[in-house]
Write a protein that holds these residues in place. Structure first.
Motif, mmCIF file in Angstrom:
data_model
loop_
_atom_site.group_PDB
_atom_site.id
_atom_site.type_symbol
_atom_site.label_atom_id
_atom_site.label_comp_id
_atom_site.label_asym_id
_atom_site.label_seq_id
_atom_site.Cartn_x
_atom_site.Cartn_y
_atom_site.Cartn_z
ATOM 1 N N ALA A 1 0.518 -1.321 0.053
ATOM 2 C CA ALA A 1 0.131 -0.432 -0.372
ATOM 3 C C ALA A 1 0.479 1.244 -0.076
ATOM 4 O O ALA A 1 1.444 1.166 1.291
ATOM 5 N N LEU B 1 -2.048 0.858 -4.312
ATOM 6 C CA LEU B 1 -3.036 -0.636 -3.453
ATOM 7 C C LEU B 1 -2.045 -1.794 -4.767
ATOM 8 O O LEU B 1 -2.948 -2.182 -5.835
ATOM 9 N N HIS C 1 -8.396 4.221 0.913
ATOM 10 C CA HIS C 1 -7.580 2.753 1.215
ATOM 11 C C HIS C 1 -8.866 1.370 0.904
ATOM 12 O O HIS C 1 -8.562 0.657 0.555
ATOM 13 N N HIS D 1 1.700 -7.552 4.385
ATOM 14 C CA HIS D 1 1.657 -6.140 4.108
ATOM 15 C C HIS D 1 3.063 -5.558 3.772
ATOM 16 O O HIS D 1 4.124 -5.917 5.372
ATOM 17 N N GLY E 1 -3.935 0.396 4.877
ATOM 18 C CA GLY E 1 -3.721 -1.005 4.270
ATOM 19 C C GLY E 1 -4.321 -2.030 4.497
ATOM 20 O O GLY E 1 -4.910 -2.967 4.301
#
Length: 394
Positions: free
Chosen positions: A8, A13, A60, A88, A128
């Motif tokens: 992100a 994204l 987001h 992530h 994110g």
């Protein structure tokens, strides 16, 4: 097991759905221009792609909904239950995170506490994380940090010549970035060398770019610093400059600290020197047409990259392999050539014919004392590997 790797950014994204441990890409995609009413969403799967334009994606969480709906509507997955882990990318882990971690509320707070060290990146990473944790709550979420691979740097290489109290109180030091890329590529290079004791330099050259010295699989020095601004000139970043520039621009132009920093981050490098573009393809084209400033932008970057490579050659006590990766490193033969021609004094000799081909390749001349490889990076796979590792250890 299906694992989703997420990257992100402040207005984007990027994601990849992988079948693990086979490391097979099931789907990938990108939501761009988040925060605007003309956002785009592209998803690739089964050799085909789908693109939606002029979307209203104000934050987001809307982008996450687009990704999930895209995966379901295109029948890439039949339900969210098929996704068994989400990894992530987080840019800055500081000294708090020495390795990838399972995300809980406390981890999110600790990442947020590092926002001052990465104000352009960590807040977006957190948004994110929160959006995906809300959308897919019952699976393992893992934070994988750009800085983790560089935690093996010794003090002599990561400390600045500033008052030591700055480090003690505020964490002022070199952290390094692109860690997942440098780790993936150096591991691939080490496999090809076929030995654990190895001396490798990885040149990750994209719009953002960095060089890392890797000794026996461990990062011992890297060109980016406290932030991704340090190092050599990039697409829009200046790389190293004399800090006195801040005072000079304030006196001459009335610039605030923030304005000068913005110019160094977003209006320098290829763009600032050439006045043409931040894109290497445009720069190379303009240079070939005789544009002096475009050629200068390429030459300045190549010279500064070589400064780091030569320094790391000495630091490592020699070199087994020099590896190019990322968008420019993988695709711009001109940049690779400009760099390697300056390194011939160290026995690093490129083969011009081999350098002309595309893709994963070995491009050193037969007389070269050092291997020269182009190895495509895969940060998403590195993220998924860590999710799988932590999944298995839980």
């Amino acid at each position: 097991m299906k694992i989703l790797s997420v990257n992100a950014g402040s207005s984007s994204l990027k994601f990849q759905l992988l079948q693990m441990p086979e490391e097979f890409e099931i789907a990938s995609g990108l939501v761009e221009r988040i925060g605007n009413k003309n956002a785009e969403f592209k998803i690739n799967f089964n050799g085909s792609s789908s693109k939606q334009s002029d979307l209203v994606v104000l934050d987001h969480s809307v982008a996450v909904d687009l990704v999930i709906k895209g995966l379901l509507e295109h029948k890439i997955i039949s339900s969210l239950d098929e996704i068994q882990g989400v990894g992530h990318r987080v840019v800055q882990g500081g000294e708090t995170f020495k390795e990838s971690v399972v995300i809980d509320d406390d981890v999110v707070l600790k990442i947020a506490a590092l926002n001052d060290l990465a104000p352009l990146h960590n807040p977006a990473n957190i948004i994110g994380i929160n959006a995906f944790r809300k959308a897919i709550p019952n699976v393992l979420h893992v934070a994988v940090f750009d800085t983790t691979f560089h935690q093996t740097m010794p003090e002599v290489n990561f400390l600045y010549g500033t008052p030591y109290e700055w480090y003690e109180k505020h964490g002022v030091r070199k952290y390094g970035f692109h860690g997942t890329s440098h780790q993936y590529v150096s591991e691939e290079a080490q496999k090809r060398l076929g030995k654990e004791e190895s001396k490798i330099i990885v040149a990750h050259i994209g719009n953002g770019a960095s060089v890392t010295a890797v000794l026996n699989g461990k990062s011992i020095d890297t060109s980016m610093g406290l932030t991704p601004l340090e190092g050599f000139p990039m697409g829009t970043r200046s790389g190293n400059v004399d800090p006195s520039i801040f005072q000079l621009m304030q006196q001459k132009e009335g610039y605030s600290l923030e304005k000068t920093l913005n110019e160094l981050n977003k209006k320098s490098g290829y763009l600032g020197i050439s006045g043409v573009s931040h894109d290497s393809r445009d720069i190379v084209s303009a240079a070939n047409e005789g544009n002096h400033r475009a050629k200068l932008a390429l030459d300045i970057q190549a010279k500064r990259i070589v400064d780091y490579i030569a320094s790391y050659y000495v630091l490592l006590g020699g070199l087994d392999a020099l590896v190019f990766t990322a968008g420019i490193g993988e695709n711009a033969k001109e940049v690779r050539s400009l760099v390697c021609k300056r390194l011939e004094v160290l026995g690093i000799i490129i083969d011009d014919e081999k350098n002309n081909s595309r893709g994963d390749k070995e491009i050193q001349h037969k007389d070269s004392k050092v291997k020269i490889w182009v190895i495509p990076t895969n940060e998403e796979v590195m993220i998924a590997r860590d999710v799988l590792r932590l999944q298995n250890s839980n």
